[in-house]
Design a protein around this motif. Structure first.
Motif, PDB file in Angstrom:
ATOM      1  N   ALA A   1       0.873  -1.173   0.000  1.00 26.89           N
ATOM      2  CA  ALA A   1       0.000   0.000   0.000  1.00 26.89           C
ATOM      3  C   ALA A   1       0.912   1.226   0.000  1.00 26.89           C
ATOM      4  O   ALA A   1       1.901   1.283   0.735  1.00 26.89           O
ATOM      5  CB  ALA A   1      -0.899   0.011   1.224  1.00 26.89           C
ATOM      6  N   LYS A   2       0.577   2.200  -0.841  1.00 30.48           N
ATOM      7  CA  LYS A   2       1.392   3.404  -0.972  1.00 30.48           C
ATOM      8  C   LYS A   2       0.498   4.631  -0.819  1.00 30.48           C
ATOM      9  O   LYS A   2      -0.499   4.766  -1.523  1.00 30.48           O
ATOM     10  CB  LYS A   2       2.078   3.414  -2.338  1.00 30.48           C
TER      11      LYS A   2
ATOM     12  N   ALA B   1       1.489  -8.050   2.130  1.00 29.90           N
ATOM     13  CA  ALA B   1       1.771  -9.473   1.922  1.00 29.90           C
ATOM     14  C   ALA B   1       3.142  -9.596   1.275  1.00 29.90           C
ATOM     15  O   ALA B   1       3.382  -9.051   0.203  1.00 29.90           O
ATOM     16  CB  ALA B   1       0.700 -10.104   1.037  1.00 29.90           C
ATOM     17  N   GLU B   2       4.030 -10.289   1.951  1.00 31.35           N
ATOM     18  CA  GLU B   2       5.387 -10.514   1.433  1.00 31.35           C
ATOM     19  C   GLU B   2       5.331 -11.341   0.160  1.00 31.35           C
ATOM     20  O   GLU B   2       4.432 -12.180  -0.003  1.00 31.35           O
ATOM     21  CB  GLU B   2       6.234 -11.247   2.482  1.00 31.35           C
ATOM     22  N   PRO B   3       6.292 -11.155  -0.744  1.00 36.99           N
ATOM     23  CA  PRO B   3       6.292 -11.937  -1.984  1.00 36.99           C
ATOM     24  C   PRO B   3       6.540 -13.423  -1.717  1.00 36.99           C
ATOM     25  O   PRO B   3       7.494 -13.779  -1.039  1.00 36.99           O
ATOM     26  CB  PRO B   3       7.433 -11.344  -2.806  1.00 36.99           C
TER      27      PRO B   3
ATOM     28  N   GLU C   1      -1.188  -2.061  -4.377  1.00 38.95           N
ATOM     29  CA  GLU C   1      -0.631  -2.689  -5.580  1.00 38.95           C
ATOM     30  C   GLU C   1      -0.405  -4.177  -5.361  1.00 38.95           C
ATOM     31  O   GLU C   1       0.201  -4.576  -4.373  1.00 38.95           O
ATOM     32  CB  GLU C   1       0.711  -2.060  -5.953  1.00 38.95           C
ATOM     33  N   VAL C   2      -0.886  -4.954  -6.298  1.00 35.82           N
ATOM     34  CA  VAL C   2      -0.609  -6.387  -6.313  1.00 35.82           C
ATOM     35  C   VAL C   2       0.477  -6.606  -7.353  1.00 35.82           C
ATOM     36  O   VAL C   2       0.365  -6.141  -8.492  1.00 35.82           O
ATOM     37  CB  VAL C   2      -1.871  -7.196  -6.675  1.00 35.82           C
ATOM     38  N   SER C   3       1.551  -7.293  -6.950  1.00 36.89           N
ATOM     39  CA  SER C   3       2.662  -7.581  -7.864  1.00 36.89           C
ATOM     40  C   SER C   3       2.812  -9.074  -8.071  1.00 36.89           C
ATOM     41  O   SER C   3       2.603  -9.858  -7.145  1.00 36.89           O
ATOM     42  CB  SER C   3       3.974  -7.037  -7.290  1.00 36.89           C
TER      43      SER C   3
ATOM     44  N   ASP D   1      -3.744  -2.392  -9.560  1.00 38.78           N
ATOM     45  CA  ASP D   1      -3.901  -1.714  -8.284  1.00 38.78           C
ATOM     46  C   ASP D   1      -5.331  -1.223  -8.097  1.00 38.78           C
ATOM     47  O   ASP D   1      -6.106  -1.176  -9.036  1.00 38.78           O
ATOM     48  CB  ASP D   1      -2.913  -0.550  -8.148  1.00 38.78           C
ATOM     49  N   VAL D   2      -5.642  -0.882  -6.841  1.00 34.67           N
ATOM     50  CA  VAL D   2      -6.909  -0.248  -6.485  1.00 34.67           C
ATOM     51  C   VAL D   2      -6.587   0.867  -5.505  1.00 34.67           C
ATOM     52  O   VAL D   2      -5.582   0.828  -4.806  1.00 34.67           O
ATOM     53  CB  VAL D   2      -7.930  -1.228  -5.860  1.00 34.67           C
ATOM     54  N   GLU D   3      -7.464   1.873  -5.475  1.00 35.97           N
ATOM     55  CA  GLU D   3      -7.290   2.989  -4.561  1.00 35.97           C
ATOM     56  C   GLU D   3      -8.400   2.979  -3.533  1.00 35.97           C
ATOM     57  O   GLU D   3      -9.549   2.702  -3.860  1.00 35.97           O
ATOM     58  CB  GLU D   3      -7.321   4.309  -5.337  1.00 35.97           C
ATOM     59  N   ILE D   4      -8.026   3.288  -2.289  1.00 38.17           N
ATOM     60  CA  ILE D   4      -9.028   3.396  -1.236  1.00 38.17           C
ATOM     61  C   ILE D   4      -8.751   4.652  -0.416  1.00 38.17           C
ATOM     62  O   ILE D   4      -7.638   5.182  -0.435  1.00 38.17           O
ATOM     63  CB  ILE D   4      -9.073   2.161  -0.317  1.00 38.17           C
TER      64      ILE D   4
END
Length: 123
Positions: free
Chosen positions: A65-66, A77-79, A105-107, A115-118
């Protein structure tokens, strides 16, 4: 209680706020934040991925999250490679330090998938 799954699905679709990542009318994933989401408090987020599992199989999935103004980043969530069951319902808990707009962001294998914004309220 035998109708509980149907009731929960109806409740979620009508009353819970969720955010979706959509590409060409296809839902890639849905994120459901806690409706009481407030900065400085730990909350749970649920990610549900809708593409075929083959899209994710063998790839490291990570979520960050940024903050859009400060660019502070928080790992949700760690990769790591995740099972099919995890990709159907991936639950993470995290405390976001400040209110405002956040981009989740999902990577996949280190590359941003979507990504999604909240919006997060201040206490």
């Amino acid at each position: 209680m035998e109708n509980l799954p149907e009731y929960l699905e109806l409740y979620e679709s009508r009353f819970m706020r969720y955010h979706q990542a959509i590409d060409d009318f296809d839902i890639l994933f849905r994120m459901v934040p806690d409706p009481e989401l407030t900065a400085g408090e730990e909350f749970e987020y649920v990610f549900s991925f809708f593409e075929e599992y083959e899209e994710y199989a063998g790839k490291e999935v990570a979520i960050t999250a940024k903050h859009q103004d400060t660019e502070d980043t928080v790992k949700l969530a760690e990769p790591r490679v995740r099972s099919e069951e995890e990709m159907e319902r991936l639950e993470v808990s995290v405390t976001l330090p400040e209110g405002g707009f956040w981009t989740f962001e999902v990577s996949l294998d280190g590359k941003v998938y979507w990504d999604v914004e909240i919006f997060v309220s201040n206490p």
